[in-house]
Scaffold this active site. Structure first.
Site, PDB file in Angstrom:
ATOM      1  N   THR A 123       0.382  -1.349   0.390  1.00  0.00           N
ATOM      2  CA  THR A 123      -0.081  -0.443   0.081  1.00  0.00           C
ATOM      3  C   THR A 123       0.764   1.160  -0.160  1.00  0.00           C
ATOM      4  O   THR A 123       0.264   2.479   0.132  1.00  0.00           O
ATOM      5  CB  THR A 123      -0.619   0.150   1.188  1.00  0.00           C
ATOM      6  N   LYS A 124       1.977   1.229   0.388  1.00  0.00           N
ATOM      7  CA  LYS A 124       2.957   2.187   0.178  1.00  0.00           C
ATOM      8  C   LYS A 124       3.362   3.197  -0.914  1.00  0.00           C
ATOM      9  O   LYS A 124       2.577   2.809  -2.566  1.00  0.00           O
ATOM     10  CB  LYS A 124       4.669   2.140   0.884  1.00  0.00           C
ATOM     11  N   ASN A 125       3.107   4.220  -1.449  1.00  0.00           N
ATOM     12  CA  ASN A 125       3.577   5.011  -2.692  1.00  0.00           C
ATOM     13  C   ASN A 125       4.361   4.485  -3.286  1.00  0.00           C
ATOM     14  O   ASN A 125       3.970   4.256  -4.572  1.00  0.00           O
ATOM     15  CB  ASN A 125       3.819   6.977  -2.204  1.00  0.00           C
TER      16      ASN A 125
END
EC number: 2.6.1.50
Length: 365
Positions: free
Chosen positions: A187-189
């Protein structure tokens, strides 16, 4: 109930990269080299180039990145590490795993990042490092923190798990301290398709030690010079990250565009993130605060809008950290009791966010 606007949809988020992922996986199979191969080496080089830094070490995940940064410093059992009181528990777990003492310092209620004014009061003769967390995608106020580290001769470790590409006064997160620790959780950038992490460090000495620590304490196969770990960045995850890294700035710009809609159109009934020209927030998480957070979350769900809470329980109240359950951190507690994370991802559209805003602004207090 299917959601009209989920908080996150990883399949939609990764759809633009699917063809490249499939081709890369075929290449990976054909190469027949699955551990610490050319993909890891190339990703380390490219991630270093992005940050204009020379020393990058790929590791298994963000928690390991923090643990190995502490291990590389050879601190003594019982040494103290200053850390924000409202971070995700992984930051504090890294300290505990290393036999060190976490000293929690309250955040600024407006930025949610560690309050530099409160750090100096927490420094003792046992303090050896400050571990800052660039929470939600905004850098900490680094100038006073760097000054404290210099004056007190403290190591500085940056938890950059939520701040890929974020800057303070034009300088990237992860490039201020002795170590910059990154997670590439999906889910991180900049997200992998599984667990993955990396460390930026400033010295060749630390770089060489980190390479040993991640690989059983070994530089040469079957020759183990120190007590190490099995914490290698997976070759296929490195390959996928190499595909997405050139798009990180585009991903960040999209999230900033969505955040700008929230900031300009949400009513003043909600406490919104502060904006300051010294900080370029990449909005890994767009959070608001509201005294009736739980009722607000339920209301949005009734309207088919997904949200998350980052995080519902303050670290000092977690059962895993029962040795600090008796402590009192009112600012952290206030944040954890009122914060709500809104949809704001590469998978969301401008229309999605306008709908969320309209729904929020119709919430009856």
């Amino acid at each position: 109930m299917s959601l009209t606007i989920p908080y996150e949809n990883l399949k939609t988020l990764n759809r633009p990269f699917e063809a490249a992922f499939k081709q890369k996986f075929t290449d990976f199979l054909d190469a027949g080299w699955y551990i610490l191969g050319k993909e890891v080496t190339k990703f380390e080089e490219e991630f270093g180039d992005y940050h204009n830094e020379q020393y990058v070490v790929g590791v298994a995940n963000g928690l390991d990145a923090l643990i190995l940064s502490l291990k590389a410093c050879d601190f003594k059992d019982g040494d103290e590490i200053i850390v924000p009181s409202n971070t995700y528990i992984a930051t504090i777990l890294s300290i505990v795993h290393c036999g060190l003492v976490p000293v929690l310092v309250e955040p600024d209620i407006n930025t949610y990042n560690i309050d530099p004014q409160k750090i100096e009061d927490a420094v003792t003769e046992r303090t050896v490092a400050i571990m800052v967390v660039h929470l939600y995608g905004q850098c900490c106020e680094m100038d006073p923190i760097l000054s404290i580290c210099k004056n007190k001769n403290l190591k500085l470790i940056e938890d950059c798990a939520q701040a890929h590409g974020a800057t303070y006064k034009g300088k990237l997160a992860g490039t201020f301290g002795d170590f910059g620790a990154f997670s590439f959780y999906p889910t991180k950038n900049l997200g992998a398709l599984g667990d993955a992490g990396a460390l930026i460090c400033k010295s060749e000495k630390h770089y060489q030690k980190l390479r040993q620590l991640r690989n059983y304490g070994s530089e040469k196969k079957y020759h183990n010079e120190i007590v190490g770990y099995n914490s290698r960045l997976d070759e296929i995850q490195a390959a996928f990250l190499r595909i997405k890294l050139p798009y990180l700035n585009e991903i960040n710009l999209h999230k900033k565009k969505l955040a700008a809609i929230y900031l300009s159109e949400l009513s003043d009934n909600f406490i919104k993130p502060v904006v300051n020209n010294d900080f370029s927030n990449v909005y890994h998480i767009f959070n608001i605060r509201h005294p009736e957070r739980d009722r607000l979350k339920a209301y949005l769900l009734e309207n088919r809008i997904g949200t998350e809470i980052h995080y519902p329980i303050a670290p000092h109240k977690q059962k895993a950290l029962k040795f600090m359950n008796h402590l009192n951190y009112p600012v952290s507690t206030e944040i954890h009791n009122t914060t709500l994370s809104l949809p704001c991802s590469f998978a969301h559209t401008v229309e999605d966010i306008h709908y969320v805003v309209e729904t929020l602004n119709n919430f009856i207090l």
